[in-house]
Structure formats: structure tokens, C-alpha cells
Enzyme design. Structure first.
Site, PDB file in Angstrom:
ATOM      1  N   GLU A 327       1.118 -72.069  -5.458  1.00 32.77           N
ATOM      2  CA  GLU A 327       0.474 -71.956  -4.155  1.00 32.77           C
ATOM      3  C   GLU A 327      -0.334 -70.667  -4.098  1.00 32.77           C
ATOM      4  OE1 GLU A 327       3.286 -74.244  -0.916  1.00 32.77           O
ATOM      5  OE2 GLU A 327       3.454 -72.065  -1.056  1.00 32.77           O
ATOM      6  N   CYS A 328      -1.587 -70.765  -3.769  1.00 32.12           N
ATOM      7  CA  CYS A 328      -2.463 -69.614  -3.540  1.00 32.12           C
ATOM      8  C   CYS A 328      -2.416 -68.653  -4.726  1.00 32.12           C
ATOM      9  CB  CYS A 328      -2.116 -68.927  -2.227  1.00 32.12           C
ATOM     10  SG  CYS A 328      -3.462 -67.888  -1.588  1.00 32.12           S
ATOM     11  N   GLY A 329      -1.705 -67.529  -4.624  1.00 35.36           N
ATOM     12  CA  GLY A 329      -1.632 -66.601  -5.753  1.00 35.36           C
ATOM     13  C   GLY A 329      -1.074 -67.254  -6.990  1.00 35.36           C
ATOM     14  N   SER A 430      -2.941 -75.238  -5.634  1.00 37.15           N
ATOM     15  CA  SER A 430      -4.055 -75.124  -4.697  1.00 37.15           C
ATOM     16  C   SER A 430      -3.860 -73.861  -3.874  1.00 37.15           C
ATOM     17  CB  SER A 430      -4.130 -76.340  -3.765  1.00 37.15           C
ATOM     18  OG  SER A 430      -3.096 -76.286  -2.805  1.00 37.15           O
TER      19      SER A 430
END
Length: 440
Positions: A327-329, A430
Site C-alpha cells: 500500500e502506498c509506500g 497501489s
């Protein structure tokens, strides 16, 4: 009966909600009360400070992203073992999206649902009696909520306080305390908000200082008397299901953004969470069946991550036969490269065809509603997920097509935003932070 609560809110961002919340939490804990925290809306940073102040995890309550069953289950986590729940709002008291009643994501939805009175923080710098008009408007705007009173913040002098209180007395609004203007009370910040609690120098000393100010400046007895309502009793029946039975979770200063209601749901369903540290060059344990890379601040540690050979090799081995999700990072680390703010490009895991950069920052912020293209750890194809996006990174690589994208996304009001994320083999990721699935 479950614990009563209070919602610390404000007319706008930057009024001092977090300062007052932390001061109140720590002061009541010093009195021997079992205080539990909550944060309205998506946020990872403030709840970590709540945990430092109370000694317990702080949950997120989100009337848009969470369905009623999940929302009540998460609120039940907050009331478990508590004498009092202190919830902190986000932005302004009524700020949210355009949606049905009680589903806007605004702080006021949470106060109304659980009957928690609102403790309104007023930044009175640059105002005197006129501050009462703002408070009066907040009290009258939504008949579902009850205002306990106000706390004045950034008071310049004793005379200034008298003038502000004069206006509030005319509006019949109780003043339950005041904090003087003090730059030393400001917590350090970076691009996503406050610096994480674990990175804040002398955090205990800062919290003790806030506690002293709360005891001197807040009417703690009156605030306790004003608490009311009640959250649902703890049950956990609506919490998220785990993606596996033994989940390797990256956990250190680069990977720390994972909502407590997620891990609580995983544990209550019988899953074991096994933390490991990429920054310590630890690979995901091979005896786990899923690897989860949360968001965080990998851009601040990109060089160290790029040189963590054992971590990267172990992650690639794990991904060859078992699901990995970022997720993200975590998504950025699963990609091919990450460019830091100095323009230095660092090689990442290379499991997804993604190149990201922080050199030219651009804010991406808001709720996201995602529909999955294929079966995976987040659910079956067609599953609808609700979450949010909050980052400053840019994708330098080509956008995914429907054959490789993780999901199709819209914003909170249904406006299409195109395709998001990537999937390759058993690896997916994502910029989307998951809050709830379609059954939440």
C-alpha cells in the site's frame, strides 16, 4: 453499558485539536482513568500520538468509508476497557463529502451516532468577541449534535481571554478551558502532517508538558461531567477478515501505516501477524503465507532500503510462490525504482513495473472507491473496496492497462479516476490505503 465519550473538534483545520486532545488524554490518564482514543476519518499520524498519550491503540471512525456494521465494530474497540473515549476530529466539524445523512465522513456524523458531546477548540488569535459567533454557528448548524463547551486556544493575554469570554457568555456557551499562545506546543511536521510519534524527540517530555498545561488551563472536572453518549459494546463481528493465516507485516520507521481495526480484525479471526523490519535488512519470514507492505515514509530511507540485500532477495523469493501486497509506500518499494527529493534514483524490489519520484511533489488526496479486476489478497474480482489516497509521489512509469491494473477507481462522489495500481503474478499494490471491503 459502554464508556461515554467526547469529540474534540474545531471549526477548521489548524485550530489546535491535536494539542488539546493529547493534553486532555494525558491529563485524564494521570488521574488514573482508562482513556481510549479515536480519530475521525483517514489518518495514521494522530492516532500514533494518541497511543503515546493513552498507552492504547487509537482507532479510526469513518462514516463514509465504513458501513454501519464495521463502524460500530471499530467504535466497540475504542470502548473496550475504557472509562472514557476521547475522539479527535479532522478538518472542520462539519467538513465531509456530499452524501446521504450520516454518511458524509464528517466529525459531526460520529458525534451524532454515538451521542458524544462536542468540545469545540477555538483558535482565538486575531479575534475576541467575534469568536462567539463562530461557536454559536457550530452549535446551531446541526441539531443532531450537542456542544459541551469550548476550549480557547492561542490566547494572547488575560485581557484577550476576558474579551473572548465576554462574547461567549452572551451566547451562553461554556468555556471549559484555555491555552495560551505558545510556539513550544507545536509538534514537528513533514509533508504528510506531523512527524511520526516514534520519531518525535522527547515525546514523553512533550506530553508531560501538555499534561501540566491541561491541568492548569482546562476545567478537567467540568469536561468529565460533560462527557456522554455511549459507543457500542465491543463485539468485533464486523471487522475485516485476514488475507492469510500467518501474515508477514513490514513494520519499522519506513512502514508504519496500518490501521488498528485491520490488524484487530485479522487477529480476532485467528490470524497471526509476524512483524519484520526491512530497514534492519530482515526478509519476510518464509513460514508466512502472505506478505503485507504498509505505507509509511520509504522515500526518507530509500538508500537504506536499496542496499538491504537480504530484505530484497527474501521478498523476491517470497513473491515467487506466495502473495505480496503493498500500500502506498509499500507499493513504491515493490516497484523498480524510487527517486528521492534530491533526485537520486534508488533501485527497489522490481516486482511491479512501477517507477516513482518525490523530486517534483504533487499532492494526491481523497477517498477512493475501488473495484478489483482479479482475485487476490484484497478479495475476489469485482469486490468493491473503500479507502483513501494521500501522497506526494509521482509515477514516472506508464499507467497500467486493464490486464495489469489492480482496480478501477472513482472518488467519493463516483467521479471516475481511471485505473489504479498494478498486479504481476502473486504481487499487487497501489497507492490506495484500504479501510473497508464491500461488507464493511
Amino acid at each position: 453499558m459502554s464508556a461515554p465519550g467526547l469529540l474534540v473538534a474545531a471549526p477548521r483545520s489548524g485550530s489546535g485539536k491535536t494539542t488539546v486532545t493529547l493534553a486532555l488524554m494525558r491529563a485524564l490518564r494521570r488521574r488514573g482513568l482508562a482513556v481510549r482514543g479515536a480519530k475521525c476519518g483517514p489518518d495514521y499520524i494522530d492516532p500514533a500520538f494518541h497511543r503515546a498519550a493513552t498507552g492504547h491503540d487509537s482507532v479510526n471512525l469513518d462514516s463514509f468509508a465504513m458501513g454501519e456494521r464495521l463502524l460500530d465494530s471499530v467504535a466497540g474497540l475504542a470502548t473496550e476497557g475504557a472509562d472514557l473515549v476521547v475522539a479527535e476530529g479532522s478538518m472542520g466539524l462539519f467538513d465531509g463529502i456530499v452524501a446521504g445523512a450520516g454518511r458524509t465522513g464528517a466529525n459531526a456524523d460520529i458525534a451524532a451516532r454515538y451521542g458524544w458531546p462536542v468540545l469545540l477548540v477555538l483558535d482565538v488569535s486575531g479575534a475576541a468577541q467575534s469568536a462567539a459567533a463562530v461557536a454559536l454557528g457550530c452549535r446551531a448548524y446541526d441539531p443532531r449534535i450537542r456542544m459541551a463547551g469550548v476550549v480557547l486556544n492561542k490566547v494572547a493575554s488575560a485581557r484577550h481571554r476576558r474579551l473572548v469570554e465576554d462574547g461567549l457568555a452572551k451566547a451562553d456557551i461554556p468555556v471549559l478551558g484555555a491555552l495560551m499562545r505558545d510556539a513550544a506546543l507545536t509538534l514537528p511536521e513533514r509533508h504528510l502532517g506531523l512527524v511520526q510519534a516514534g520519531e518525535t524527540a522527547d515525546l514523553d517530555a512533550r506530553l508531560d508538558r501538555l499534561t501540566d498545561l491541561a491541568e492548569a488551563g482546562l476545567d478537567l472536572d467540568a469536561i468529565l461531567r460533560a462527557a456522554g453518549g455511549e459507543g457500542p459494546s465491543p463485539s468485533g463481528s464486523g471487522l475485516p477478515r485476514p488475507p492469510g493465516s500467518r501474515i508477514a507485516v513490514a513494520s519499522d520507521a519506513a512502514f508504519s501505516f496500518l490501521y488498528p481495526h485491520m490488524t484487530a480484525g485479522w487477529r480476532r479471526a485467528g490470524a497471526e501477524i509476524v512483524p519484520f523490519s526491512p530497514l534492519a535488512d530482515e526478509p519476510p519470514p518464509a513460514d508466512c503465507d502472505v506478505c503485507w507492505l504498509p505505507g509509511g515514509y520509504p522515500e526518507l530511507h530509500a538508500g537504506r532500503l536499496a542496499s538491504a540485500a537480504r530484505f530484497l532477495a527474501g521478498l523476491r523469493r517470497f513473491a515467487a510462490g506466495k502473495p505480496v501486497h503493498g500500500e502506498c509506500g509499500g507499493y513504491m518499494v515493490l516497484g523498480e525504482s524510487l527517486e528521492d527529493t534530491d533526485g537520486i534514483t534508488h533501485a527497489m524490489a522490481g516486482l511491479l513495473p512501477v517507477a516513482t519520484s518525490y523530486r517534483a511533489r504533487k499532492l494526491h488526496l481523497g477517498y477512493r472507491v475501488a473495484t478489483l479486476f482479479a482475485d487476490g489478497v484484497l478479495g475476489a474480482a469485482g469486490t468493491r473496496l473503500v479507502g483513501h489516497e494521500f501522497h506526494y509521489a509521482s509515477e514516472l512509469s506508464s499507467p497500467p492497462d486493464a490486464e495489469r491494473a489492480l482496480a478501477r477507481v472513482t472518488d467519493a462522489e463516483g467521479v471516475p479516476l481511471g485505473l489504479a495500481g498494478h498486479r504481476s503474478g502473486l504481487t499487487s499494490g497501489s497507492f490506495f490505503h484500504l479501510i473497508a471491503g464491500e461488507t464493511g
